[in-house]
Design a protein around this motif. Structure first.
Motif, PDB file in Angstrom:
ATOM      1  N   GLN A  37       0.840  -1.213   0.000  1.00  0.00           N
ATOM      2  CA  GLN A  37       0.000   0.000   0.000  1.00  0.00           C
ATOM      3  C   GLN A  37       0.875   1.263   0.000  1.00  0.00           C
ATOM      4  O   GLN A  37       1.857   1.349   0.738  1.00  0.00           O
ATOM      5  CB  GLN A  37      -0.892  -0.017   1.236  1.00  0.00           C
ATOM      6  CG  GLN A  37      -2.005   1.013   1.203  1.00  0.00           C
ATOM      7  CD  GLN A  37      -2.948   0.858   2.392  1.00  0.00           C
ATOM      8  OE1 GLN A  37      -2.560   0.352   3.445  1.00  0.00           O
ATOM      9  NE2 GLN A  37      -4.180   1.289   2.227  1.00  0.00           N
ATOM     10  N   GLY A  38       0.470   2.238  -0.815  1.00  0.00           N
ATOM     11  CA  GLY A  38       1.278   3.446  -0.962  1.00  0.00           C
ATOM     12  C   GLY A  38       1.046   4.460   0.139  1.00  0.00           C
ATOM     13  O   GLY A  38       0.185   5.311   0.023  1.00  0.00           O
TER      14      GLY A  38
ATOM     15  N   ASN B 186       0.486   6.025 -11.262  1.00  0.00           N
ATOM     16  CA  ASN B 186       0.422   4.896 -10.327  1.00  0.00           C
ATOM     17  C   ASN B 186      -0.278   3.754 -11.061  1.00  0.00           C
ATOM     18  O   ASN B 186      -1.423   3.946 -11.484  1.00  0.00           O
ATOM     19  CB  ASN B 186      -0.400   5.314  -9.092  1.00  0.00           C
ATOM     20  CG  ASN B 186      -0.580   4.199  -8.095  1.00  0.00           C
ATOM     21  OD1 ASN B 186       0.010   3.134  -8.213  1.00  0.00           O
ATOM     22  ND2 ASN B 186      -1.422   4.442  -7.093  1.00  0.00           N
TER      23      ASN B 186
ATOM     24  N   ARG C 267       4.471  -4.126  -7.853  1.00  0.00           N
ATOM     25  CA  ARG C 267       4.740  -2.718  -7.532  1.00  0.00           C
ATOM     26  C   ARG C 267       5.283  -2.638  -6.113  1.00  0.00           C
ATOM     27  O   ARG C 267       4.697  -3.200  -5.185  1.00  0.00           O
ATOM     28  CB  ARG C 267       3.456  -1.900  -7.644  1.00  0.00           C
ATOM     29  CG  ARG C 267       3.679  -0.400  -7.514  1.00  0.00           C
ATOM     30  CD  ARG C 267       2.388   0.344  -7.241  1.00  0.00           C
ATOM     31  NE  ARG C 267       1.981   0.222  -5.849  1.00  0.00           N
ATOM     32  CZ  ARG C 267       0.921   0.830  -5.301  1.00  0.00           C
ATOM     33  NH1 ARG C 267       0.147   1.586  -6.053  1.00  0.00           N
ATOM     34  NH2 ARG C 267       0.623   0.677  -4.032  1.00  0.00           N
TER      35      ARG C 267
HETATM   36  N1  GLN Z   1      -3.239   4.991  -3.456  1.00  0.00           N
HETATM   37  C1  GLN Z   1      -2.580   4.097  -2.565  1.00  0.00           C
HETATM   38  C2  GLN Z   1      -1.822   3.072  -3.383  1.00  0.00           C
HETATM   39  O1  GLN Z   1      -1.834   3.109  -4.568  1.00  0.00           O
HETATM   40  C3  GLN Z   1      -3.525   3.398  -1.639  1.00  0.00           C
HETATM   41  C4  GLN Z   1      -4.742   4.138  -1.222  1.00  0.00           C
HETATM   42  C5  GLN Z   1      -5.747   3.197  -0.661  1.00  0.00           C
HETATM   43  O2  GLN Z   1      -5.415   2.295   0.102  1.00  0.00           O
HETATM   44  N2  GLN Z   1      -6.984   3.375  -1.031  1.00  0.00           N
HETATM   45  O3  GLN Z   1      -1.219   2.208  -2.813  1.00  0.00           O
END
Ligand code: GLN
Ligand code: PMP
Length: 389
Positions: free
Chosen positions: A32-33, A174, A369
Motif C-alpha cells: 500500500q502506498g 500509479n 509494484r
Molecule cells: N493509493 C494508494 C496506493 O496506490 C492506496 C490508497 C488506498 O489504500 N486506497 O497504494
C-alpha cells in the motif's frame, strides 16, 4: 425485497487486502502506498494551534478561503495558470473525493469515459456509479526494446466516439511510475481540440518526478486547462495520507457542477487541517525538495534490487517502482504477491490489480509494484529478504 448491488464486481481493494496480509504475516509492507515517516513537526504544530485558536466548526463549503488562495498562488507559480479561488478551486476530502465528485457531477448515464490501463482502482467504480460506461485502453507493456510502459495516443483517439464525455489521466502514473512529456501534452491538445472531450487529471504525485524531469500539469496548457479537472492531494506531498485533504481545480462552469456533488457528499473538509495547510503551503521548500528526497530512495531500492533476482524497471515519478520477477517464478502476479508475503515476508502489489481483468494472461507481465516511501531500515529489511530469494 432482495438487495441488488450497484457495484457487483467490487470487493475489498487490493491495498487493504495486501496490508492486512502483511500484518497477519509480519511482513515488510512495500505494498500500500503510504509513507512510514512522520510529517514535519511544524505542520503538526500548526494543526494544534488552529484547534486551540477555535477553528473547530464547519469551514466554507468550498474550503477555507486562505487555503484556496494559497493553492491558486502555488499553481500559478508552478504551471502559469491563474485559477480564481472563489469559483475555480475546491478543497476536497482527499483526491478520492475530488475524483468521485467530479465523475458524479460530469458523467451522465450512457456517457463513455476512457480510462488508460493499468489504472488506479477507483476510476471504474466511479464511472459506473455515475451511470457511465468505462472504455479501457491499454498501455503498451514493457518489452525487451522498451523497458517501461507507454501510452499510445493513437489508440486512445481510436477509442473516442460521439458518446465519449471524458478521458481520465493519471501522471505521474500509479503504478507504472511514468510521466508525461511535452510531446504527450501536444498529442492531448490535439485530441481535446478535435473531439471536445473533458479531462479528469489525477496529478496527486505532481511533486515527485525524477532525473530532472518537471511535472507537466494539464494546468500548464490553456487548451487543456479549459477542459480539465486537475486534482491533487496534500497526502502524498506532506506525508499525511491519513488527513485526507486534497483539492480540484477547473473552470467556474465545471466547478459549479462539482461543488453541487461535493456539498452533498462531504459538504466540507476538516477545518484545523485546512487552516494549518493554508499557512504551510506558503513555503515552497517542502514540495520543491520532495523529488530529491524520493529520488534517493528510488535509487537505493533500485540499485539494491539489481543485485537480486528481481529486475527493477525505470521509475520517472511517484513513490513506486515496478520489479520484474520472471527470473524467480512463473506464478500469476496475485499468486506471486501472496507467496512473497507468506514465504519471504515482503508485501508488494500485483500490477494486474490495476487491470480490468486481473486474472487474464494479458494482464500479467510478471511485475509487482514496490513502494519506496519508507524509512531506510524498512527498505533494508525488504532488500535483505528479497536478496535471499
Ligand atoms: N493509493 C494508494 C496506493 O496506490 C492506496 C490508497 C488506498 O489504500 N486506497 O497504494
Ligand atoms: N489517485 C491516485 C493515483 C492515488 O495513488 C491515490 C492514493 N494513493 C489517490 C488518488 C487518492 O488520494 P487521497 O488519499 O488524497 O484520497
Amino acid at each position: 425485497m432482495s438487495l441488488t448491488s450497484r457495484l457487483p464486481n467490487v470487493g475489498t481493494n487490493i491495498f487493504t487486502i495486501m496490508s492486512q496480509l502483511a500484518l497477519d504475516h509480519n511482513a515488510v509492507n512495500l505494498g500500500q502506498g503510504f509513507p512510514d515517516f512522520s510529517p514535519d513537526p511544524v505542520l503538526l504544530e500548526l494543526v494544534n494551534q488552529a484547534m486551540h485558536a477555535g477553528h473547530n466548526q464547519y469551514p466554507a463549503m468550498a474550503g477555507v478561503p486562505a487555503l484556496r488562495q494559497r493553492i491558486g498562488e502555488k499553481i500559478f507559480s508552478l504551471y502559469g495558470h491563474r485559477y480564481d479561488e472563489s469559483s475555480e478551486i475546491t478543497v476536497t476530502s482527499g483526491a478520492t473525493e475530488a475524483l468521485m465528485s467530479s465523475l458524479l457531477a460530469l458523467v451522465h448515464p450512457g456517457d463513455e469515459v476512457i480510462v488508460i490501463e493499468p489504472f488506479y482502482d477507483l476510476y471504474i467504480p466511479g464511472i459506473q456509479l455515475a451511470g457511465g460506461i468505462p472504455v479501457v485502453v491499454s498501455m503498451n507493456p514493457p518489452s525487451a526494446s522498451k523497458p517501461s510502459y507507454s501510452v499510445d495516443w493513437q489508440r486512445v483517439e481510436a477509442a473516442i466516439t460521439k458518446r465519449t464525455r471524458m478521458l481520465v489521466l493519471n501522471f505521474p502514473h500509479n503504478p507504472t511510475g511514468i510521466v508525461l512529456s511535452e510531446a504527450d501534452l501536444d498529442a492531448l491538445e490535439t485530441l481535446v481540440e478535435k473531439h471536445g472531450i473533458l479531462l479528469l487529471c489525477d496529478e496527486v504525485y505532481e511533486h515527485i518526478t525524477f532525473d530532472g524531469r518537471k511535472h507537466l500539469s494539464a494546468a500548464s496548457r490553456p487548451i487543456l486547462a479549459e477542459k480539465a479537472v486537475v486534482i491533487s492531494s496534500f497526502g502524498k506531498t506532506y506525508h499525511i495520507t491519513g488527513w485526507k485533504v486534497g483539492y480540484c481545480t477547473a473552470t467556474a462552469a465545471i466547478m459549479a457542477e462539482i461543488r453541487k456533488v461535493h456539498q452533498f457528499t462531504v459538504f466540507t473538509v476538516s477545518s484545523p487541517f485546512q487552516m494549518a495547510l493554508a499557512q504551510y503551503v506558503a513555503n515552497p521548500l517542502p514540495y520543491t525538495q520532495l523529488s530529491a528526497f524520493y529520488e534517493k530512495r528510488r535509487d537505493y531500492l533500485s540499485s539494491n534490487l539489481e543485485k537480486t533476482s528481481f529486475r527493477p524497471l525505470p521509475s520517472e515519478g511517484t513513490f513506486f517502482l515496478l520489479a520484474d520477477y520472471s527470473a524467480v517464478s512463473s506464478l500469476s502476479e496475485l499468486e506471486f504477491a501472496r507467496w512473497l508475503t507468506l514465504e519471504h515476508g515482503v508485501t508488494a502489489i500485483p500490477v494486474s490489480a490495476f487491470y480490468n481483468a486481473p486474472k487474464a494472461q494479458e494482464s500479467n507481465h510478471g511485475l509487482i509494484r514496490l513502494c519506496f516511501a519508507k524509512e531506510d531500515k524498512t527498505l533494508d529489511q525488504a532488500i535483505e529478504r528479497l536478496a535471499r530469494i
